[in-house]
Design a protein around this motif. Structure first.
Motif, PDB file in Angstrom:
ATOM      1  N   MET A 132     -73.708  32.850  68.336  1.00 13.20           N
ATOM      2  CA  MET A 132     -73.942  34.279  68.401  1.00 13.20           C
ATOM      3  C   MET A 132     -72.929  34.981  67.492  1.00 13.20           C
ATOM      4  SD  MET A 132     -73.940  36.712  71.752  1.00 13.20           S
ATOM      5  CE  MET A 132     -72.207  37.023  71.960  1.00 13.20           C
ATOM      6  N   PRO A 133     -73.399  35.780  66.539  1.00 10.43           N
ATOM      7  CA  PRO A 133     -72.479  36.494  65.646  1.00 10.43           C
ATOM      8  C   PRO A 133     -71.653  37.529  66.400  1.00 10.43           C
ATOM      9  CG  PRO A 133     -74.741  36.540  64.807  1.00 10.43           C
ATOM     10  CD  PRO A 133     -74.789  35.970  66.184  1.00 10.43           C
ATOM     11  N   LEU A 134     -70.527  37.858  65.843  1.00  9.95           N
ATOM     12  CA  LEU A 134     -69.637  38.849  66.455  1.00  9.95           C
ATOM     13  C   LEU A 134     -70.248  40.241  66.359  1.00  9.95           C
ATOM     14  CD1 LEU A 134     -66.244  37.709  64.953  1.00  9.95           C
ATOM     15  CD2 LEU A 134     -66.978  37.437  67.312  1.00  9.95           C
ATOM     16  N   ASN A 135     -69.965  41.070  67.365  1.00  8.95           N
ATOM     17  CA  ASN A 135     -70.425  42.452  67.281  1.00  8.95           C
ATOM     18  C   ASN A 135     -69.520  43.226  66.335  1.00  8.95           C
ATOM     19  OD1 ASN A 135     -68.149  43.434  68.664  1.00  8.95           O
ATOM     20  ND2 ASN A 135     -69.131  43.152  70.643  1.00  8.95           N
ATOM     21  N   ARG A 136     -69.926  44.420  66.009  1.00 11.00           N
ATOM     22  CA  ARG A 136     -69.231  45.202  64.982  1.00 11.00           C
ATOM     23  C   ARG A 136     -67.780  45.513  65.367  1.00 11.00           C
ATOM     24  NH1 ARG A 136     -72.578  47.030  61.135  1.00 11.00           N
ATOM     25  NH2 ARG A 136     -71.439  48.930  60.660  1.00 11.00           N
ATOM     26  N   GLY A 137     -67.512  45.869  66.604  1.00  9.26           N
ATOM     27  CA  GLY A 137     -66.152  46.173  67.026  1.00  9.26           C
ATOM     28  C   GLY A 137     -65.233  44.963  66.986  1.00  9.26           C
ATOM     29  N   ALA A 138     -65.808  43.797  67.214  1.00  9.35           N
ATOM     30  CA  ALA A 138     -65.012  42.569  67.216  1.00  9.35           C
ATOM     31  C   ALA A 138     -64.523  42.209  65.816  1.00  9.35           C
ATOM     32  CB  ALA A 138     -65.820  41.419  67.803  1.00  9.35           C
ATOM     33  N   ILE A 139     -65.240  42.635  64.795  1.00  7.60           N
ATOM     34  CA  ILE A 139     -64.834  42.330  63.426  1.00  7.60           C
ATOM     35  C   ILE A 139     -63.458  42.918  63.145  1.00  7.60           C
ATOM     36  CG2 ILE A 139     -65.344  42.836  60.991  1.00  7.60           C
ATOM     37  CD1 ILE A 139     -68.325  42.530  61.700  1.00  7.60           C
ATOM     38  N   LYS A 173     -61.116  43.624  65.311  1.00  8.42           N
ATOM     39  CA  LYS A 173     -60.121  42.887  66.100  1.00  8.42           C
ATOM     40  C   LYS A 173     -59.760  41.564  65.427  1.00  8.42           C
ATOM     41  CE  LYS A 173     -59.695  45.831  69.417  1.00  8.42           C
ATOM     42  NZ  LYS A 173     -58.529  46.692  69.386  1.00  8.42           N
ATOM     43  N   VAL A 174     -60.747  40.882  64.878  1.00  3.72           N
ATOM     44  CA  VAL A 174     -60.478  39.626  64.160  1.00  3.72           C
ATOM     45  C   VAL A 174     -59.618  39.908  62.932  1.00  3.72           C
ATOM     46  CG1 VAL A 174     -61.543  37.767  62.822  1.00  3.72           C
ATOM     47  CG2 VAL A 174     -62.533  38.436  65.005  1.00  3.72           C
ATOM     48  N   LEU A 175     -59.921  40.981  62.215  1.00 10.00           N
ATOM     49  CA  LEU A 175     -59.115  41.347  61.050  1.00 10.00           C
ATOM     50  C   LEU A 175     -57.682  41.673  61.448  1.00 10.00           C
ATOM     51  CD1 LEU A 175     -61.656  43.524  59.059  1.00 10.00           C
ATOM     52  CD2 LEU A 175     -60.937  41.180  58.565  1.00 10.00           C
ATOM     53  N   THR A 225     -67.725  32.331  70.121  1.00 11.51           N
ATOM     54  CA  THR A 225     -67.974  32.952  71.422  1.00 11.51           C
ATOM     55  C   THR A 225     -67.068  34.141  71.695  1.00 11.51           C
ATOM     56  OG1 THR A 225     -66.451  31.371  72.424  1.00 11.51           O
ATOM     57  CG2 THR A 225     -68.802  30.814  72.434  1.00 11.51           C
ATOM     58  N   ASP A 226     -65.900  34.183  71.070  1.00  9.69           N
ATOM     59  CA  ASP A 226     -65.004  35.310  71.293  1.00  9.69           C
ATOM     60  C   ASP A 226     -64.175  35.589  70.050  1.00  9.69           C
ATOM     61  OD1 ASP A 226     -63.134  33.291  71.273  1.00  9.69           O
ATOM     62  OD2 ASP A 226     -62.531  33.527  73.349  1.00  9.69           O
ATOM     63  N   ILE A 227     -63.382  36.633  70.121  1.00  4.23           N
ATOM     64  CA  ILE A 227     -62.585  37.089  68.993  1.00  4.23           C
ATOM     65  C   ILE A 227     -61.550  36.044  68.582  1.00  4.23           C
ATOM     66  CG2 ILE A 227     -60.912  38.847  68.293  1.00  4.23           C
ATOM     67  CD1 ILE A 227     -62.497  40.791  70.135  1.00  4.23           C
ATOM     68  N   ALA A 228     -60.867  35.451  69.558  1.00  4.93           N
ATOM     69  CA  ALA A 228     -59.832  34.457  69.253  1.00  4.93           C
ATOM     70  C   ALA A 228     -60.428  33.230  68.568  1.00  4.93           C
ATOM     71  CB  ALA A 228     -59.099  34.055  70.521  1.00  4.93           C
ATOM     72  N   ALA A 229     -61.594  32.800  69.023  1.00  2.00           N
ATOM     73  CA  ALA A 229     -62.247  31.644  68.403  1.00  2.00           C
ATOM     74  C   ALA A 229     -62.643  31.954  66.960  1.00  2.00           C
ATOM     75  CB  ALA A 229     -63.470  31.235  69.214  1.00  2.00           C
ATOM     76  N   ALA A 230     -63.125  33.162  66.715  1.00  2.00           N
ATOM     77  CA  ALA A 230     -63.505  33.549  65.353  1.00  2.00           C
ATOM     78  C   ALA A 230     -62.277  33.593  64.445  1.00  2.00           C
ATOM     79  CB  ALA A 230     -64.208  34.904  65.375  1.00  2.00           C
ATOM     80  N   ALA A 231     -61.181  34.154  64.937  1.00  2.00           N
ATOM     81  CA  ALA A 231     -59.956  34.223  64.139  1.00  2.00           C
ATOM     82  C   ALA A 231     -59.424  32.823  63.838  1.00  2.00           C
ATOM     83  CB  ALA A 231     -58.897  35.052  64.860  1.00  2.00           C
ATOM     84  N   THR A 232     -59.469  31.939  64.828  1.00  2.66           N
ATOM     85  CA  THR A 232     -59.015  30.561  64.631  1.00  2.66           C
ATOM     86  C   THR A 232     -59.889  29.845  63.610  1.00  2.66           C
ATOM     87  OG1 THR A 232     -58.189  30.486  66.893  1.00  2.66           O
ATOM     88  CG2 THR A 232     -58.544  28.377  65.796  1.00  2.66           C
ATOM     89  N   LEU A 233     -61.183  30.046  63.689  1.00  2.00           N
ATOM     90  CA  LEU A 233     -62.117  29.432  62.744  1.00  2.00           C
ATOM     91  C   LEU A 233     -61.824  29.898  61.322  1.00  2.00           C
ATOM     92  CD1 LEU A 233     -64.694  27.729  62.239  1.00  2.00           C
ATOM     93  CD2 LEU A 233     -65.993  29.828  62.604  1.00  2.00           C
TER      94      LEU A 233
END
Length: 139
Positions: free
Chosen positions: A1-8, A10-12, A102-110
């Protein structure tokens, strides 16, 4: 599932903290010109030794003058208007659409573990700050 707009955003923010990114409007350029001019003046007055002394003094002066004028990327992201945030998210949508996290931390780690993806994100962030906000990134 892609990240929602607000999560982008947070990842940045997480990536910016990990990389220690800061930005400045013109202080880096002013510092370089000041140090170079002092080195040049020192060289005219004292030859090679004068160049070294002038460059060192010019660099010290530039450092003192630019103190506190660099801001963290996170603070800039948090101070952005809703319109600027929407524009930022639109700029990153293409990069983030293929990230299945699945979440912001996982996206940042990836992103941090994939050199190519990390490079794309940092390049896009630098481009956005330069073109849309007249800021330069510094690490």
């Amino acid at each position: 599932m892609p990240l929602n707009r607000g999560a982008i955003v947070k990842v940045l923010e997480i990536i910016s903290v990990e990389k220690g990114l800061q930005c400045t409007a013109t202080e880096a350029m002013k510092g370089a010109v000041t140090a170079g001019a002092c080195a040049f003046g020192g060289a005219l007055l004292g030859g090679p030794i004068g160049m070294g002394i002038g460059g060192a003094l010019g660099s010290l002066y530039a450092a003192v003058q630019s103190k506190g004028k660099f801001k963290s990327v996170v603070s800039v992201l948090q101070e952005m208007t809703p319109q600027q945030l929407m524009l930022l998210e639109n700029n990153f949508q293409a990069i983030f659409q293929d990230i299945d996290a699945t979440d912001i931390a996982a996206a940042a780690t990836l992103i941090m573990s994939n050199g190519n993806l990390q490079g794309q994100v940092l390049q896009q962030l630098a481009h956005f700050f330069k073109e849309e906000m007249a800021l330069q990134l510094a690490s």
